[in-house]
Design an enzyme around this catalytic site. Sequence first.
Site, PDB file in Angstrom:
ATOM      1  CB  SER A  31      -0.990   0.081   1.288  1.00  0.00           C
ATOM      2  OG  SER A  31      -0.221   0.232   2.294  1.00  0.00           O
ATOM      3  CE  LYS A  68      -2.990   2.051   4.790  1.00  0.00           C
ATOM      4  NZ  LYS A  68      -2.567   0.856   3.754  1.00  0.00           N
TER       5      LYS A  68
END
Length: 172
Positions: A31, A68
């Site tokens: 990701s 993230k």
Amino acid sequence: MGWAQPLIIGIALAVIIRSFIVIPIVVEGASMNTTLLDHDRMIVNKMDEPERFDIIVFHATKTEDYIKRVIGLPGDKIEYKNDTLYINGEAYDEPYLDEQKEVTVGALTPDFTLQDTPLKQLTVPEGELFVMGDNRRFSKDSRQIGSIPIDKVVGTTNIVYWPVKEMKIIHN
């Protein structure tokens, strides 16, 4: 007994440092490609307050942590139009996405507003962050799971220490 005292002090310092200052983590998944790669090992700083564009680690579930990038802070209005990030109406450059954009056909980040996400509101709530992975097409992030309570943040990270040939400091 001469060796016991330094050993006890060393163990105590290690526990204090790991509990309150820094911890190692392993990146799992794609990701954050190409900024971070699967199995990169990093240092998480538990002392820093997250700022816009910092990379953070947070408790996503009781058993799983995510890594993230912070896109929106409390009170921010976030939207994407034509693969461009707008925060409170101002366009922002995202140089950490340049490598992804070079190899991606079409928009890396599809158009959306916060109202199109689980937040269903105009701005990021107080005490929360809006986060996204750099690999936008393959990231489970605030677009799917909603905003992240700041108290779930473990810390910020920008130091990759393993593999050695990939050792780097990531500048936002």
